[in-house]
Write a protein that holds these residues in place. Structure first.
Motif, PDB file in Angstrom:
ATOM      1  N   MET A  55       0.826  -1.195   0.000  1.00  0.00           N
ATOM      2  CA  MET A  55       0.000   0.000   0.000  1.00  0.00           C
ATOM      3  C   MET A  55       0.869   1.257   0.000  1.00  0.00           C
ATOM      4  O   MET A  55       0.553   2.219  -0.681  1.00  0.00           O
ATOM      5  CB  MET A  55      -0.918   0.002   1.216  1.00  0.00           C
ATOM      6  CG  MET A  55      -1.773   1.240   1.241  1.00  0.00           C
ATOM      7  SD  MET A  55      -3.056   1.108   2.467  1.00  0.00           S
ATOM      8  CE  MET A  55      -3.114   2.770   2.986  1.00  0.00           C
ATOM      9  N   LYS A  56       1.959   1.241   0.772  1.00  0.00           N
ATOM     10  CA  LYS A  56       2.828   2.396   0.845  1.00  0.00           C
ATOM     11  C   LYS A  56       3.419   2.731  -0.534  1.00  0.00           C
ATOM     12  O   LYS A  56       3.519   3.886  -0.917  1.00  0.00           O
ATOM     13  CB  LYS A  56       3.962   2.095   1.823  1.00  0.00           C
ATOM     14  CG  LYS A  56       4.322   3.209   2.716  1.00  0.00           C
ATOM     15  CD  LYS A  56       5.404   2.732   3.673  1.00  0.00           C
ATOM     16  CE  LYS A  56       5.671   3.761   4.717  1.00  0.00           C
ATOM     17  NZ  LYS A  56       6.787   3.400   5.569  1.00  0.00           N
ATOM     18  N   LYS A  57       3.796   1.675  -1.256  1.00  0.00           N
ATOM     19  CA  LYS A  57       4.393   1.876  -2.568  1.00  0.00           C
ATOM     20  C   LYS A  57       3.403   2.527  -3.532  1.00  0.00           C
ATOM     21  O   LYS A  57       3.778   3.359  -4.347  1.00  0.00           O
ATOM     22  CB  LYS A  57       4.882   0.539  -3.101  1.00  0.00           C
ATOM     23  CG  LYS A  57       5.704   0.655  -4.349  1.00  0.00           C
ATOM     24  CD  LYS A  57       6.282  -0.693  -4.724  1.00  0.00           C
ATOM     25  CE  LYS A  57       7.144  -0.568  -5.948  1.00  0.00           C
ATOM     26  NZ  LYS A  57       7.757  -1.825  -6.317  1.00  0.00           N
ATOM     27  N   GLN A  58       2.130   2.163  -3.427  1.00  0.00           N
ATOM     28  CA  GLN A  58       1.108   2.737  -4.291  1.00  0.00           C
ATOM     29  C   GLN A  58       0.957   4.234  -4.046  1.00  0.00           C
ATOM     30  O   GLN A  58       0.768   5.007  -4.991  1.00  0.00           O
ATOM     31  CB  GLN A  58      -0.230   2.040  -4.070  1.00  0.00           C
ATOM     32  CG  GLN A  58      -0.255   0.622  -4.571  1.00  0.00           C
ATOM     33  CD  GLN A  58      -1.545  -0.094  -4.208  1.00  0.00           C
ATOM     34  OE1 GLN A  58      -2.283   0.357  -3.337  1.00  0.00           O
ATOM     35  NE2 GLN A  58      -1.803  -1.216  -4.865  1.00  0.00           N
ATOM     36  N   VAL A  59       1.063   4.640  -2.786  1.00  0.00           N
ATOM     37  CA  VAL A  59       0.966   6.064  -2.447  1.00  0.00           C
ATOM     38  C   VAL A  59       2.107   6.828  -3.097  1.00  0.00           C
ATOM     39  O   VAL A  59       1.902   7.894  -3.685  1.00  0.00           O
ATOM     40  CB  VAL A  59       0.981   6.262  -0.911  1.00  0.00           C
ATOM     41  CG1 VAL A  59       1.078   7.730  -0.559  1.00  0.00           C
ATOM     42  CG2 VAL A  59      -0.243   5.630  -0.291  1.00  0.00           C
ATOM     43  N   PHE A  60       3.321   6.274  -3.037  1.00  0.00           N
ATOM     44  CA  PHE A  60       4.462   6.938  -3.642  1.00  0.00           C
ATOM     45  C   PHE A  60       4.367   6.964  -5.162  1.00  0.00           C
ATOM     46  O   PHE A  60       4.801   7.922  -5.807  1.00  0.00           O
ATOM     47  CB  PHE A  60       5.772   6.292  -3.185  1.00  0.00           C
ATOM     48  CG  PHE A  60       6.154   6.679  -1.780  1.00  0.00           C
ATOM     49  CD1 PHE A  60       6.544   7.973  -1.486  1.00  0.00           C
ATOM     50  CD2 PHE A  60       6.117   5.760  -0.757  1.00  0.00           C
ATOM     51  CE1 PHE A  60       6.890   8.342  -0.198  1.00  0.00           C
ATOM     52  CE2 PHE A  60       6.457   6.100   0.531  1.00  0.00           C
ATOM     53  CZ  PHE A  60       6.849   7.409   0.813  1.00  0.00           C
ATOM     54  N   LYS A  61       3.781   5.942  -5.757  1.00  0.00           N
ATOM     55  CA  LYS A  61       3.590   5.944  -7.213  1.00  0.00           C
ATOM     56  C   LYS A  61       2.613   7.040  -7.621  1.00  0.00           C
ATOM     57  O   LYS A  61       2.813   7.721  -8.626  1.00  0.00           O
ATOM     58  CB  LYS A  61       3.098   4.580  -7.692  1.00  0.00           C
ATOM     59  CG  LYS A  61       4.186   3.548  -7.747  1.00  0.00           C
ATOM     60  CD  LYS A  61       3.692   2.278  -8.393  1.00  0.00           C
ATOM     61  CE  LYS A  61       4.833   1.291  -8.520  1.00  0.00           C
ATOM     62  NZ  LYS A  61       4.519   0.166  -9.360  1.00  0.00           N
ATOM     63  N   ILE A  62       1.558   7.216  -6.837  1.00  0.00           N
ATOM     64  CA  ILE A  62       0.589   8.278  -7.122  1.00  0.00           C
ATOM     65  C   ILE A  62       1.253   9.641  -6.965  1.00  0.00           C
ATOM     66  O   ILE A  62       1.078  10.525  -7.802  1.00  0.00           O
ATOM     67  CB  ILE A  62      -0.646   8.142  -6.210  1.00  0.00           C
ATOM     68  CG1 ILE A  62      -1.434   6.882  -6.576  1.00  0.00           C
ATOM     69  CG2 ILE A  62      -1.533   9.372  -6.302  1.00  0.00           C
ATOM     70  CD1 ILE A  62      -2.495   6.493  -5.584  1.00  0.00           C
ATOM     71  N   LEU A  63       2.030   9.810  -5.882  1.00  0.00           N
ATOM     72  CA  LEU A  63       2.744  11.076  -5.675  1.00  0.00           C
ATOM     73  C   LEU A  63       3.728  11.347  -6.812  1.00  0.00           C
ATOM     74  O   LEU A  63       3.891  12.494  -7.235  1.00  0.00           O
ATOM     75  CB  LEU A  63       3.493  11.050  -4.340  1.00  0.00           C
ATOM     76  CG  LEU A  63       2.682  11.333  -3.098  1.00  0.00           C
ATOM     77  CD1 LEU A  63       3.535  11.127  -1.861  1.00  0.00           C
ATOM     78  CD2 LEU A  63       2.120  12.738  -3.129  1.00  0.00           C
ATOM     79  N   ALA A  64       4.393  10.314  -7.322  1.00  0.00           N
ATOM     80  CA  ALA A  64       5.336  10.486  -8.422  1.00  0.00           C
ATOM     81  C   ALA A  64       4.619  10.984  -9.679  1.00  0.00           C
ATOM     82  O   ALA A  64       5.130  11.852 -10.389  1.00  0.00           O
ATOM     83  CB  ALA A  64       6.058   9.175  -8.708  1.00  0.00           C
ATOM     84  N   LYS A  65       3.422  10.462  -9.932  1.00  0.00           N
ATOM     85  CA  LYS A  65       2.654  10.913 -11.091  1.00  0.00           C
ATOM     86  C   LYS A  65       2.204  12.367 -10.926  1.00  0.00           C
ATOM     87  O   LYS A  65       2.236  13.149 -11.874  1.00  0.00           O
ATOM     88  CB  LYS A  65       1.451  10.005 -11.323  1.00  0.00           C
ATOM     89  CG  LYS A  65       1.841   8.660 -11.855  1.00  0.00           C
ATOM     90  CD  LYS A  65       0.645   7.766 -12.082  1.00  0.00           C
ATOM     91  CE  LYS A  65       1.091   6.394 -12.558  1.00  0.00           C
ATOM     92  NZ  LYS A  65      -0.018   5.501 -12.815  1.00  0.00           N
ATOM     93  N   ILE A  66       1.813  12.715  -9.707  1.00  0.00           N
ATOM     94  CA  ILE A  66       1.417  14.104  -9.430  1.00  0.00           C
ATOM     95  C   ILE A  66       2.610  15.036  -9.596  1.00  0.00           C
ATOM     96  O   ILE A  66       2.498  16.114 -10.186  1.00  0.00           O
ATOM     97  CB  ILE A  66       0.806  14.219  -8.015  1.00  0.00           C
ATOM     98  CG1 ILE A  66      -0.527  13.477  -7.962  1.00  0.00           C
ATOM     99  CG2 ILE A  66       0.625  15.678  -7.623  1.00  0.00           C
ATOM    100  CD1 ILE A  66      -1.102  13.332  -6.571  1.00  0.00           C
ATOM    101  N   ASN A  67       3.764  14.626  -9.082  1.00  0.00           N
ATOM    102  CA  ASN A  67       4.976  15.428  -9.218  1.00  0.00           C
ATOM    103  C   ASN A  67       5.305  15.683 -10.685  1.00  0.00           C
ATOM    104  O   ASN A  67       5.712  16.781 -11.059  1.00  0.00           O
ATOM    105  CB  ASN A  67       6.169  14.734  -8.554  1.00  0.00           C
ATOM    106  CG  ASN A  67       6.157  14.852  -7.057  1.00  0.00           C
ATOM    107  OD1 ASN A  67       5.400  15.624  -6.493  1.00  0.00           O
ATOM    108  ND2 ASN A  67       7.001  14.070  -6.419  1.00  0.00           N
ATOM    109  N   LYS A  68       5.161  14.648 -11.502  1.00  0.00           N
ATOM    110  CA  LYS A  68       5.496  14.770 -12.917  1.00  0.00           C
ATOM    111  C   LYS A  68       4.626  15.819 -13.609  1.00  0.00           C
ATOM    112  O   LYS A  68       5.094  16.557 -14.466  1.00  0.00           O
ATOM    113  CB  LYS A  68       5.348  13.413 -13.596  1.00  0.00           C
ATOM    114  CG  LYS A  68       5.865  13.385 -14.992  1.00  0.00           C
ATOM    115  CD  LYS A  68       5.837  11.983 -15.562  1.00  0.00           C
ATOM    116  CE  LYS A  68       6.427  11.968 -16.941  1.00  0.00           C
ATOM    117  NZ  LYS A  68       6.459  10.634 -17.523  1.00  0.00           N
TER     118      LYS A  68
END
Length: 50
Positions: free
Chosen positions: A1-14
């Motif tokens: 679950m933690k990894k999914q949050v960081f993947k979403i944040l990475a997409k937002i950052n991009k």
């Protein structure tokens, strides 16, 4: 679950944050805010890849 949050944040950052590599920013001349953004993007990207 933690990894999914960081993947979403990475997409937002991009989408939201500027890409300084495309602007050919010299890191030695970067402001503190620009360095903070670079650090944040690197932190999120590393966590998303783990």
């Amino acid at each position: 679950m933690k990894k999914q949050v960081f993947k979403i944040l990475a997409k937002i950052n991009k989408v939201v944050l500027p890409s300084f590599t495309k602007k050919q920013l010299d890191i030695s001349k970067a402001s503190k805010l620009q360095l903070a953004i670079i650090g944040w993007r690197a932190f999120i990207t590393l966590r998303a890849l783990d």
